[in-house]
Design a protein around this motif. Structure first.
Motif, PDB file in Angstrom:
ATOM      1  N   HIS A 271      10.723  -5.543   7.808  1.00  0.00           N
ATOM      2  CA  HIS A 271      11.915  -5.701   7.163  1.00  0.00           C
ATOM      3  C   HIS A 271      11.597  -5.283   6.110  1.00  0.00           C
ATOM      4  O   HIS A 271      10.500  -4.664   5.691  1.00  0.00           O
TER       5      HIS A 271
ATOM      6  N   ASP B 138       9.866  -8.169  -5.365  1.00  0.00           N
ATOM      7  CA  ASP B 138       9.530  -9.345  -4.495  1.00  0.00           C
ATOM      8  C   ASP B 138       8.780 -10.011  -4.903  1.00  0.00           C
ATOM      9  O   ASP B 138       7.416  -9.180  -5.819  1.00  0.00           O
TER      10      ASP B 138
ATOM     11  N   LYS C 182       3.201   1.785  11.263  1.00  0.00           N
ATOM     12  CA  LYS C 182       4.771   1.018  11.231  1.00  0.00           C
ATOM     13  C   LYS C 182       5.878   1.681  11.958  1.00  0.00           C
ATOM     14  O   LYS C 182       6.521   2.037  12.289  1.00  0.00           O
TER      15      LYS C 182
ATOM     16  N   GLY D 212      11.806  -5.315   1.495  1.00  0.00           N
ATOM     17  CA  GLY D 212      11.685  -6.891   0.908  1.00  0.00           C
ATOM     18  C   GLY D 212      11.004  -7.849   1.658  1.00  0.00           C
ATOM     19  O   GLY D 212       9.914  -7.173   1.920  1.00  0.00           O
TER      20      GLY D 212
ATOM     21  N   LYS E   9       1.158  -1.379  -0.218  1.00  0.00           N
ATOM     22  CA  LYS E   9       0.135  -0.027  -0.116  1.00  0.00           C
ATOM     23  C   LYS E   9       1.096   1.678  -0.117  1.00  0.00           C
ATOM     24  O   LYS E   9       0.742   2.512  -0.107  1.00  0.00           O
ATOM     25  N   SER E  10       1.868   1.258   0.404  1.00  0.00           N
ATOM     26  CA  SER E  10       2.729   2.489   1.051  1.00  0.00           C
ATOM     27  C   SER E  10       3.205   2.885  -0.191  1.00  0.00           C
ATOM     28  O   SER E  10       3.011   4.385  -0.635  1.00  0.00           O
TER      29      SER E  10
HETATM   30  C1  GLP Z   1       5.302  -6.582   2.261  1.00  0.00           C
HETATM   31  C2  GLP Z   1       6.152  -6.774   1.517  1.00  0.00           C
HETATM   32  C3  GLP Z   1       7.445  -5.381   1.123  1.00  0.00           C
HETATM   33  C4  GLP Z   1       6.311  -4.341   1.599  1.00  0.00           C
HETATM   34  C5  GLP Z   1       5.760  -4.510   3.087  1.00  0.00           C
HETATM   35  C6  GLP Z   1       4.674  -3.066   3.051  1.00  0.00           C
HETATM   36  O1  GLP Z   1       5.994  -7.445   3.489  1.00  0.00           O
HETATM   37  N1  GLP Z   1       7.202  -7.939   0.721  1.00  0.00           N
HETATM   38  O2  GLP Z   1       7.739  -4.711   0.603  1.00  0.00           O
HETATM   39  O3  GLP Z   1       6.989  -3.129   1.577  1.00  0.00           O
HETATM   40  O4  GLP Z   1       4.695  -5.277   2.944  1.00  0.00           O
HETATM   41  O5  GLP Z   1       3.484  -3.430   2.686  1.00  0.00           O
HETATM   42  P1  GLP Z   1       2.893  -2.220   2.566  1.00  0.00           P
HETATM   43  O6  GLP Z   1       3.048  -1.062   2.347  1.00  0.00           O
HETATM   44  O7  GLP Z   1       0.970  -2.844   1.845  1.00  0.00           O
HETATM   45  O8  GLP Z   1       2.134  -1.519   4.499  1.00  0.00           O
END
Ligand code: GLP
Length: 262
Positions: A138, A67, A199, A140, A38-39
């Motif tokens: 984490h 990934d 986050k 990726g 989503k970010s």
């Molecule tokens: C997953 C992906 C990451 C991503 C993270 C955050 O783990 N492998 O690459 O950055 O989720 O996702 P979101 O931006 O949806 O919070």
């Protein structure tokens, strides 16, 4: 590490898009590392707008995705292949042959991962890598205890990551293919985006915590050119907010292009 906190995710996304657009304007043959999740969606929306309304030309750009899940076909709407096409690639003029996404459906993974590394090298390396951060800290799919020297490979997903990311009917993927921390650290510029209070803990560990494989995003501390873009909620636990703000003010004077200002 340049930490820039904006009031809202929307503002931060426009700033991130300006940084990406500047990179492309500086070198129309730029190599971008793309993240899903989503970010970065607001960032991609703004780049699409710039492409449509401001004639931002991406025809020379090459992309590498970070990934992908293993074991589901590319046609499945939950794959990162489907996500990045829907949210970005289908709306800009990046040539299909220049967009690279790890393939989670092939049989020979070792070869597949090695070839991905070779393609990045053959493209001249990544100029600007976009990153999100998972709740476990984490980047990726480099889950806690991933080697800080790791390369593109298969990685077993943690329960938190599966709960946060995977909403797939049927067999839930528990393994992913991901660029390693070593791969990511070779990009010339890293840009990490994090929004919302879920986050905040991962962000403070990555930015201010000790360097540790338990929080793979802390490896960013080893890189000489990192921009961290946050909204207020994601920045809430940082203890160095005032200092970061002063750095941003000084940067505005001496190298404003690093701030993604128009
Ligand atoms: C997953 C992906 C990451 C991503 C993270 C955050 O783990 N492998 O690459 O950055 O989720 O996702 P979101 O931006 O949806 O919070």
């Amino acid at each position: 590490m340049l930490v820039i906190v904006d009031e809202t995710q929307e503002r931060s996304s426009v700033r991130a898009a300006n940084i990406v657009a500047k990179q492309i304007e500086k070198n129309r043959r730029s190599v971008l590392g793309l993240a899903t999740g989503k970010s970065p969606v607001g960032l991609y929306d703004e780049i699409i707008r710039m492409h449509r309304e401001d004639e931002l030309d991406l025809s020379g750009v090459t992309t590498f995705n970070l990934d992908e899940y293993v074991g589901i076909s590319r046609e499945h709407p939950q794959t990162f292949y489907a996500q990045i096409h829907k949210n970005f690639l289908d709306h800009v003029n990046i040539k299909p042959e220049n967009s690279h996404i790890p393939d989670g459906s092939v049989a020979d993974f070792e070869r597949n991962c090695d070839e991905y590394e070779t393609s990045i090298r053959d493209a001249g390396g990544i100029d600007l890598q976009i990153l999100g951060i998972g709740r476990t800290g984490h980047i990726g799919f480099n889950e806690p205890t991933s080697s800080l020297a790791s390369r593109t490979r298969l990685k077993t997903l943690s329960d938190e990551t599966i709960a946060d990311n995977v909403s797939i009917d049927g067999d839930i993927p528990t393994i992913a293919i991901t660029m390693g921390i070593g791969t990511i650290l070779e990009a010339k510029h890293l840009m990490l985006l994090a929004y919302g209070n879920a986050k905040a803990e991962a962000v403070v560990k990555a930015v201010e915590g000790p360097l540790t494989s338990s929080v793979s995003a802390s490896a960013l501390q080893m890189h000489r050119n990192v921009t961290v873009l946050l909204d207020e909620e994601a920045a809430a636990n940082l203890s160095n907010r005032d200092y970061s703000q002063r750095v941003v003010e000084q940067t505005a004077k001496y190298s404003p292009e690093r701030l993604g200002l128009k």
